[in-house]
Design an enzyme around this catalytic site. Sequence first.
Site, mmCIF file in Angstrom:
data_model
loop_
_atom_site.group_PDB
_atom_site.id
_atom_site.type_symbol
_atom_site.label_atom_id
_atom_site.label_comp_id
_atom_site.label_asym_id
_atom_site.label_seq_id
_atom_site.Cartn_x
_atom_site.Cartn_y
_atom_site.Cartn_z
ATOM 1 C CE1 TYR A 157 -76.751 88.509 -63.865
ATOM 2 C CE2 TYR A 157 -78.068 88.408 -65.861
ATOM 3 C CZ TYR A 157 -76.999 88.912 -65.162
ATOM 4 O OH TYR A 157 -76.173 89.823 -65.770
ATOM 5 C CG ASP A 173 -91.170 90.624 -63.673
ATOM 6 O OD1 ASP A 173 -91.806 91.644 -64.004
ATOM 7 O OD2 ASP A 173 -90.192 90.649 -62.902
ATOM 8 N NE ARG A 195 -75.555 93.215 -70.868
ATOM 9 C CZ ARG A 195 -76.805 93.425 -70.460
ATOM 10 N NH1 ARG A 195 -77.307 92.667 -69.518
ATOM 11 N NH2 ARG A 195 -77.539 94.367 -71.012
ATOM 12 C CG ASP A 247 -90.241 91.301 -59.097
ATOM 13 O OD1 ASP A 247 -90.265 90.325 -58.337
ATOM 14 O OD2 ASP A 247 -89.635 91.312 -60.193
ATOM 15 C CD GLN A 293 -81.687 90.271 -60.289
ATOM 16 O OE1 GLN A 293 -81.525 91.192 -59.484
ATOM 17 N NE2 GLN A 293 -82.404 90.438 -61.384
ATOM 18 C CD GLU A 339 -91.751 94.567 -61.851
ATOM 19 O OE1 GLU A 339 -92.554 93.945 -62.568
ATOM 20 O OE2 GLU A 339 -90.615 94.159 -61.569
ATOM 21 C CG HIS A 358 -85.305 98.511 -64.794
ATOM 22 N ND1 HIS A 358 -84.726 98.664 -63.548
ATOM 23 C CD2 HIS A 358 -85.424 97.173 -64.992
ATOM 24 C CE1 HIS A 358 -84.513 97.463 -63.015
ATOM 25 N NE2 HIS A 358 -84.925 96.551 -63.862
ATOM 26 C CB SER A 404 -94.207 89.308 -56.035
ATOM 27 O OG SER A 404 -93.112 88.572 -56.525
ATOM 28 C CE1 TYR A 418 -84.620 94.328 -66.768
ATOM 29 C CE2 TYR A 418 -83.820 93.939 -69.002
ATOM 30 C CZ TYR A 418 -83.589 94.316 -67.695
ATOM 31 O OH TYR A 418 -82.316 94.669 -67.308
#
Length: 424
Positions: free
Chosen positions: A253, A135, A151, A242, A249, A210, A142, A266, A137
Amino acid sequence: MIEANNPKLTSWIAVDNDSDFPIQNIPFGIGKPQHKSPRPLSRIGDFAIDLSVLSDYGFFDDLKIENYGVFYAPVLNDLMELGKPLWKSIRNRISEIFKEENAQLRDDKVIRKEAIIPMNEVEMMMPVEVGDYTDFYSSVEHATNVGAMFRDPDNALLPNWKHIPIGYHGRSSSIVVSGTDIHRPKGQYKLDTEEKPQFGPCRLFDFELEMAFITGSKTKLGESIDIKNAEDHIFGLVLFNDLTARDIQKWEYVPLGPFLGKNFGSVVSPWIVTLEALEPFRTDGPKQEPEVLPYLQFNGARNFDVSLEVYLQPENSDKSIVCQSNLKYLYWNMSQQLAHHTVNGCNINPGDMYASGTISGPTPDSYGSMLELSWKGTKTITLKDGSERKFVNDNDTIIMKGYAIKDGVRIGFGDCVTKVLPTL
Ligand code: CA
């Protein structure tokens, strides 16, 4: 131009104007007709085409295929391994057989009856056995949205993001075909406001819009795929949902990335639309700044203009559109993803699946996940029946659609559908 893509072509099988499957598509899938075993199929309009029957009657005989078993296998992996020149020949041959003026099959009632099956008599299955799943990114929108939420809005993208296509190795055992329902997972999570982690049903169930490409070739361990011919290894694409448990998560993560928040299911659309069928829809991607390293530099248009939509449908209610995006928004294209994936000598196999990462666009209605649409649960989305969502509820059905339109031809992927069931 590839003759099978000619917008002027028409078929002796009737096709509605809004169908995803005109004669210019010729996708590949695996389906189980009533009282028969799973087998390779193509599709025109609302009819499946049984490739094993076409092979039985010699329609592919002069294509010099080494192993005709590929037309009888319960997955497409072996057919893909024939390589790009033969994928193209098989697709072209199917196109020739079904074009309006070709009488060979059109006027043969016996073979027609055997080879052509109404779609409502076919159960679609996983088109490939997925050996490995990655997968990526690859949407800058996104990655920026998620970075800003989790963050720091001022440094939303990590310093590596514009230099390497970021990805992780996922789980292939839980990739399922459209129509498979998924239970809300249980797991461990902790909100920032809570002191200790808890265990229970996921509270923040989400989709990720996706697309995934599927490789059709095999490389040796140690070998790298040059970006120049990366597309020669790509058989085609499917829609890819997904599913994500955001709360699980978020807690798990760091430091190694997605795990149980992702691997409970998925969902893919059943028809693989070939890269050849998407050829007319090539377009430039976003400008890459700063300049990428030489092994990631490419020539020509490597993005594809495919409109994408996500709908939520509460039980016993109409579906409401919640997202409109496009495959062309991806910052990192498939060629770059595959070149990067193999630059260290990682080998690939036919049937391996590579998801794009959530495809969000520049505007809030183009965000490809409820996390972004509800901005971490700070906004609500109102559906047609008046009910509100921040994430996905039990018994909601998630429907993804993808299609490209040009010169009056619509090449679509069919729906990618899954219903969210309560926790087991
Ligand atoms: Ca993802």
